[in-house]
Design a protein around this motif. Structure first.
Motif, PDB file in Angstrom:
ATOM      1  N   ALA A 322     -39.302 -25.899  13.691  1.00 56.60           N
ATOM      2  CA  ALA A 322     -39.150 -24.564  14.303  1.00 56.60           C
ATOM      3  C   ALA A 322     -37.676 -24.261  14.554  1.00 56.60           C
ATOM      4  O   ALA A 322     -37.191 -23.158  14.256  1.00 56.60           O
ATOM      5  N   LEU A 323     -36.936 -25.239  15.100  1.00 53.48           N
ATOM      6  CA  LEU A 323     -35.515 -25.043  15.389  1.00 53.48           C
ATOM      7  C   LEU A 323     -34.727 -24.750  14.114  1.00 53.48           C
ATOM      8  O   LEU A 323     -33.852 -23.881  14.091  1.00 53.48           O
ATOM      9  N   ASP A 324     -35.058 -25.479  13.039  1.00 48.81           N
ATOM     10  CA  ASP A 324     -34.356 -25.266  11.762  1.00 48.81           C
ATOM     11  C   ASP A 324     -34.577 -23.862  11.206  1.00 48.81           C
ATOM     12  O   ASP A 324     -33.783 -23.378  10.403  1.00 48.81           O
ATOM     13  N   ASN A 325     -35.673 -23.214  11.629  1.00 50.74           N
ATOM     14  CA  ASN A 325     -35.974 -21.858  11.149  1.00 50.74           C
ATOM     15  C   ASN A 325     -35.576 -20.783  12.161  1.00 50.74           C
ATOM     16  O   ASN A 325     -36.009 -19.629  12.058  1.00 50.74           O
ATOM     17  N   GLY A 326     -34.764 -21.194  13.160  1.00 45.68           N
ATOM     18  CA  GLY A 326     -34.212 -20.221  14.103  1.00 45.68           C
ATOM     19  C   GLY A 326     -35.099 -19.895  15.285  1.00 45.68           C
ATOM     20  O   GLY A 326     -34.919 -18.866  15.946  1.00 45.68           O
ATOM     21  N   TYR A 327     -36.071 -20.752  15.575  1.00 44.81           N
ATOM     22  CA  TYR A 327     -36.991 -20.507  16.693  1.00 44.81           C
ATOM     23  C   TYR A 327     -36.835 -21.576  17.771  1.00 44.81           C
ATOM     24  O   TYR A 327     -36.271 -22.646  17.523  1.00 44.81           O
ATOM     25  N   GLN A 328     -37.364 -21.269  18.968  1.00 39.28           N
ATOM     26  CA  GLN A 328     -37.386 -22.253  20.058  1.00 39.28           C
ATOM     27  C   GLN A 328     -38.750 -22.953  20.092  1.00 39.28           C
ATOM     28  O   GLN A 328     -39.711 -22.487  19.480  1.00 39.28           O
ATOM     29  N   ALA A 329     -38.805 -24.038  20.854  1.00 40.81           N
ATOM     30  CA  ALA A 329     -40.069 -24.776  21.002  1.00 40.81           C
ATOM     31  C   ALA A 329     -40.246 -25.167  22.466  1.00 40.81           C
ATOM     32  O   ALA A 329     -39.269 -25.263  23.214  1.00 40.81           O
ATOM     33  N   CYS A 330     -41.503 -25.356  22.868  1.00 42.76           N
ATOM     34  CA  CYS A 330     -41.741 -25.856  24.224  1.00 42.76           C
ATOM     35  C   CYS A 330     -42.849 -26.900  24.190  1.00 42.76           C
ATOM     36  O   CYS A 330     -43.701 -26.897  23.297  1.00 42.76           O
ATOM     37  N   MET A 331     -42.798 -27.792  25.177  1.00 40.87           N
ATOM     38  CA  MET A 331     -43.846 -28.804  25.326  1.00 40.87           C
ATOM     39  C   MET A 331     -44.369 -28.734  26.750  1.00 40.87           C
ATOM     40  O   MET A 331     -43.597 -28.821  27.704  1.00 40.87           O
ATOM     41  N   MET A 332     -45.690 -28.553  26.878  1.00 40.22           N
ATOM     42  CA  MET A 332     -46.294 -28.397  28.194  1.00 40.22           C
ATOM     43  C   MET A 332     -47.152 -29.619  28.500  1.00 40.22           C
ATOM     44  O   MET A 332     -48.000 -30.014  27.700  1.00 40.22           O
ATOM     45  N   ALA A 333     -46.927 -30.209  29.693  1.00 36.33           N
ATOM     46  CA  ALA A 333     -47.662 -31.412  30.108  1.00 36.33           C
ATOM     47  C   ALA A 333     -48.419 -31.131  31.402  1.00 36.33           C
ATOM     48  O   ALA A 333     -48.053 -30.223  32.150  1.00 36.33           O
ATOM     49  N   PRO A 334     -49.475 -31.916  31.696  1.00 39.52           N
ATOM     50  CA  PRO A 334     -50.303 -31.602  32.867  1.00 39.52           C
ATOM     51  C   PRO A 334     -49.706 -32.002  34.213  1.00 39.52           C
ATOM     52  O   PRO A 334     -50.109 -31.493  35.235  1.00 39.52           O
ATOM     53  N   THR A 335     -48.740 -32.937  34.219  1.00 32.93           N
ATOM     54  CA  THR A 335     -48.176 -33.384  35.505  1.00 32.93           C
ATOM     55  C   THR A 335     -46.657 -33.444  35.408  1.00 32.93           C
ATOM     56  O   THR A 335     -46.090 -33.552  34.312  1.00 32.93           O
ATOM     57  N   ALA A 375     -30.836 -19.146  30.152  1.00 39.19           N
ATOM     58  CA  ALA A 375     -30.505 -19.778  28.864  1.00 39.19           C
ATOM     59  C   ALA A 375     -31.689 -19.735  27.891  1.00 39.19           C
ATOM     60  O   ALA A 375     -31.505 -19.717  26.674  1.00 39.19           O
ATOM     61  N   LEU A 376     -32.907 -19.714  28.445  1.00 42.40           N
ATOM     62  CA  LEU A 376     -34.107 -19.560  27.596  1.00 42.40           C
ATOM     63  C   LEU A 376     -34.131 -18.181  26.963  1.00 42.40           C
ATOM     64  O   LEU A 376     -34.395 -18.023  25.768  1.00 42.40           O
ATOM     65  N   ALA A 377     -33.857 -17.177  27.804  1.00 39.30           N
ATOM     66  CA  ALA A 377     -33.937 -15.778  27.349  1.00 39.30           C
ATOM     67  C   ALA A 377     -32.865 -15.454  26.308  1.00 39.30           C
ATOM     68  O   ALA A 377     -33.065 -14.579  25.461  1.00 39.30           O
ATOM     69  N   THR A 378     -31.756 -16.180  26.345  1.00 42.61           N
ATOM     70  CA  THR A 378     -30.703 -15.930  25.343  1.00 42.61           C
ATOM     71  C   THR A 378     -30.875 -16.814  24.110  1.00 42.61           C
ATOM     72  O   THR A 378     -30.187 -16.631  23.106  1.00 42.61           O
ATOM     73  N   GLY A 379     -31.732 -17.817  24.211  1.00 46.85           N
ATOM     74  CA  GLY A 379     -31.960 -18.709  23.080  1.00 46.85           C
ATOM     75  C   GLY A 379     -31.097 -19.954  23.101  1.00 46.85           C
ATOM     76  O   GLY A 379     -31.173 -20.785  22.192  1.00 46.85           O
ATOM     77  N   GLU A 380     -30.285 -20.123  24.152  1.00 44.45           N
ATOM     78  CA  GLU A 380     -29.421 -21.316  24.227  1.00 44.45           C
ATOM     79  C   GLU A 380     -30.251 -22.589  24.414  1.00 44.45           C
ATOM     80  O   GLU A 380     -29.913 -23.646  23.894  1.00 44.45           O
ATOM     81  N   VAL A 381     -31.309 -22.493  25.234  1.00 45.14           N
ATOM     82  CA  VAL A 381     -32.214 -23.637  25.366  1.00 45.14           C
ATOM     83  C   VAL A 381     -33.132 -23.635  24.151  1.00 45.14           C
ATOM     84  O   VAL A 381     -33.864 -22.678  23.909  1.00 45.14           O
ATOM     85  N   GLN A 382     -33.057 -24.722  23.382  1.00 43.73           N
ATOM     86  CA  GLN A 382     -33.857 -24.766  22.143  1.00 43.73           C
ATOM     87  C   GLN A 382     -35.229 -25.419  22.356  1.00 43.73           C
ATOM     88  O   GLN A 382     -36.206 -25.036  21.726  1.00 43.73           O
ATOM     89  N   ILE A 383     -35.266 -26.418  23.248  1.00 42.92           N
ATOM     90  CA  ILE A 383     -36.551 -27.071  23.555  1.00 42.92           C
ATOM     91  C   ILE A 383     -36.736 -27.075  25.068  1.00 42.92           C
ATOM     92  O   ILE A 383     -35.858 -27.536  25.803  1.00 42.92           O
ATOM     93  N   LEU A 384     -37.866 -26.553  25.530  1.00 47.17           N
ATOM     94  CA  LEU A 384     -38.179 -26.568  26.957  1.00 47.17           C
ATOM     95  C   LEU A 384     -39.373 -27.498  27.185  1.00 47.17           C
ATOM     96  O   LEU A 384     -40.396 -27.379  26.506  1.00 47.17           O
TER      97      LEU A 384
END
Length: 716
Positions: A322-335, A375-384
């Motif tokens: 996703a990052l290589d194609n100009g997009y951000q990614a996120c990973m959501m965990a339960p705790t 930084a998320l809204a501007t795209g600086e954070v690539q993985i959250l």
């Protein structure tokens, strides 16, 4: 019409009325005639054999005799207690029918000299054969009736579950049976069909009207089995039809962003940062993910893999695409603990690479939180990486393209949908109808038939190999009388530089006695191992204290972690090589397997010791034996499903399996699940927009059951 009759209030069925209606509603959830019709017996007893009283012995199972009551007698049993006895005979010997409760009602209800069928379990008391609290019904036939007709009348007797409260009010299985009989007599016209003949006939399915009547009053075991298959198929078919309809709808309405490039970030990681060669299973799953993200469809994929199989690595590589194609990614965990651990793992994997990874959980507050959001809204954070905090309204991504969800059973469809709408659309870019890709990871291996029902809208990938160098965990069963030798084994492992988990069964955080056991157990262990340092973790501790204790263990400052099941998910300490589970009989199979997965994460041989008392039930012995025999999570999950049924499976209740299966059992009806799935798929392929008149009967019935009793919106 029967359908309108079935929606009538149960209060208006003869024999019910306001009081019984309240009881049926509160205790069994029966509100209408239709609800009663779908309240199926839980067992049947073949009552075709009639015994003579003189044949009866005290060690026989349930028996049935036909005869007359000769007289009644009451015996004083002490203060405010008495025993009522009816002396009963068929001409061959005398049998005592005994009531410790409701004896007065029995005297009023049953007449001396009248012929009755008596059913129950014989026992011997004071050298006399007796049946306590017998099931009695009038023969309803005259003296000249041939025995073959008697047998036909008494063939298969249904038994209905009733609650303690109902029984106290004299509302028994027999009462429910009478109400069902009244209802079936009232339903003169055949019940409307729900499955068209072109589906039912090739599968040799019994008609719906006949099936429902047979379930409540079967003439034979063969007829009963046909009726069961029909109603199980119907139940599972509409579950599958709804899941597939939802998935088809999603695919038709929405595409996914196309990621054609495998670029610099992915290739740098693969060439320089990959900690070990990918297994064949990991490579296969990566191919499946690459095909998905380049197809123009939204990926909705379930990634199943045992603990330690390398799911996080695969998820990271998907995010890098996703990052290589100009997009951000996120990973959501339960705790929060798991989110922080994922952050650490990902940061370690990406060491030396110019990728900004941030954490967003409840503990990220104030100015720091605002910096991450900006930084998320501007795209600086690539993985959250984060918890539920990611789906809050204040969180917006510049271009979210890949969503990873760990431990899917905590997140339903509605929560996933919130994530899809997190992107701010940059000007000039048309992304209408396009959604981020979703990869759901679960470390609880799910048997195929259950996955088809719980995760029916997801494609399934499986990592079924462990990374190279990992040794299978050795699991042994030890009785609690041998704790001294167990302590010696633990001591040897720690002297070799290893660390140890000791788990107490705090199943529910409210169980004070368990908490006390853990506190006392901790003191005992401190005395047993004075030369070592111990940490203690349980769910009642403040998050900060819990985190500090965990960190002491992770850093190696303490050698033994005494804990409850809070360590079940996500704790990763490669140096820990021993897992001791005390009172292992109190845990389910999947829970034992999850706990065992906390060790075996390094190259050293690891051990799991299941400690139980000597006296164990048959089911518990089976569970312990399975754990000792195999490390294969899928075999364990299959066994768990068979032993405990789907309702108890770890995670199933949270998964959004919000429909109640009234007759089907996913554990035992795998073939019918598959058959229902295949037929539902044919319907969706033929009528993807659910508009064909050919299938109107199906769409109409699906609409009715969705409206009535199923929270389909959260099924996933």
């Amino acid at each position: 019409m029967p359908s309108s009759l079935l929606s009538q209030d149960i209060m208006y069925l003869p024999g019910v009325g306001p009081q019984r209606k309240k009881m049926l509603s509160q205790e069994l959830g029966i509100e209408t005639f239709g609800d009663l019709l779908e309240y199926y017996p839980y067992k049947y007893i073949d009552r075709s054999k009639i015994y003579s009283v003189h044949e009866l012995t005290g060690d026989m199972p349930f028996v049935q005799v036909v005869g007359r009551i000769l007289s009644f007698e009451t015996f004083d049993m002490g203060p405010r207690k008495e025993r009522d006895v009816a002396h009963f005979t068929d001409g061959t010997a005398i049998l005592d029918l005994v009531w410790f409760k409701f004896g007065k009602q029995a005297k009023t209800k049953y007449k001396i000299g009248k012929e009755y069928v008596v059913f129950g379990k014989p026992a011997v008391f004071n050298n006399r054969i007796q049946i306590a609290h017998p099931d009695i019904e009038e023969m309803g036939l005259d003296d000249n009736t041939p025995s073959s007709i008697v047998n036909a009348q008494l063939k298969m007797k249904p038994y209905y579950n009733t609650t303690e409260k109902m029984k106290k009010g004299g509302f028994t299985s027999r009462s429910v049976e009478r109400l069902v009989k009244t209802l079936l007599e009232k339903l003169k016209d055949p019940l409307p069909e729900t499955i068209p003949d072109f589906i039912a006939a090739p599968l040799h399915l019994m008609g719906r009207d006949q099936a429902l009547r047979t379930l409540h009053s079967p003439a034979s075991a063969q007829e009963l089995e046909k009726a069961r298959v029909r109603m199980k198929f119907e139940e599972l078919f509409f579950v599958q039809l709804n899941i597939l309809r939802y998935a088809s709808d999603q695919r038709r309405k929405y595409g996914g962003y196309r990621f054609p490039r495998i670029g610099q970030l992915f290739n740098t990681f693969y060439s320089h940062n990959l900690p070990f060669q990918l297994t064949g299973a990991q490579k296969r799953v990566m191919h499946e993910i690459r095909d998905d993200v380049n197809s123009g469809r939204q990926m909705n994929r379930l990634l199943q893999g045992d603990v330690g199989s390398g799911k996080t690595l695969v998820a990271l590589m998907a995010m890098l695409i996703a990052l290589d194609n100009g997009y951000q990614a996120c990973m959501m965990a339960p705790t929060e603990i798991l989110a922080e651990q994922h952050l650490q793992t990902i940061t370690d994997f990406l060491r030396g690479m110019d990728i900004r990874v941030e954490l967003l959980t409840g503990i990220v507050k104030g100015k720091r939180r605002q910096q991450v959001l900006d930084a998320l809204a501007t795209g600086e954070v690539q993985i959250l990486v984060g918890t539920h905090a990611i789906i809050e309204d204040t969180v917006q991504f510049a271009r979210l393209g890949m969503v990873i969800i760990d431990e899917q059973h905590r997140f339903g469809v509605a929560q996933r949908a919130k994530l899809w709408n997190k992107s701010l659309s940059p000007s000039g870019e048309d992304r209408r109808g396009l959604l981020p890709h979703v990869l759901v990871m679960t470390a609880t291996p799910i048997p195929r038939t259950l996955a088809m029902t719980l995760y029916g809208d997801l494609d399934v990938s499986v990592i079924d190999e462990l990374p190279p160098g990992r040794k299978p965990i050795q699991t042994t069963h030890v009785f609690d009388s041998r704790m001294t030798s167990l302590y010696e084994g633990i001591r040897r492992q720690i002297h070799q530089g290893r660390q140890v988990y000791i788990v107490f069964p705090l199943i529910q955080e409210s169980e004070k006695s368990d908490l006390k056991n853990l506190e006392q157990g901790f003191e005992v262990l401190c005395e047993a191992f004075p030369e070592f340092r111990l940490s203690k973790v349980h769910g009642k501790m403040k998050p900060k204290d819990k985190e500090e204790e965990m960190q002491r263990f992770v850093s190696g400052e303490t050698q033994i972690l005494v804990a409850t099941t809070v360590i079940e998910v996500g704790v990763n300490v490669p140096n820990a090589s021993v897992m001791v589970i005390l009172d292992a009989q109190r845990f389910g199979l999947s829970q034992l397997h999850q706990l065992r997965g906390r060790v075996g994460r390094g190259a050293d041989q690891s051990f799991c010791i299941l400690v139980t008392p000597y006296k164990l039930s048959e089911d518990t012995r089976k569970r312990i034996d399975i754990m000792c025999d195999t490390n294969d999570g899928f075999r364990i999950a299959e066994a768990d499903l068979k032993l405990r049924g789907p309702g108890d499976l770890e995670g199933t209740q949270q998964s959004g399996m919000a429909f109640d299966l009234k007759i089907a059992n996913i554990a035992r009806d795998g073939q019918i699940v598959q058959m229902a799935r295949d037929e539902a798929q044919k319907v969706i392929d033929d009528d993807p927009q659910c508009q064909s008149s050919k299938y109107q009967m199906l769409w109409q019935h699906l609409k009715e059951i969705r409206k009535d009793n199923i929270n389909w919106g959260v099924i996933s």
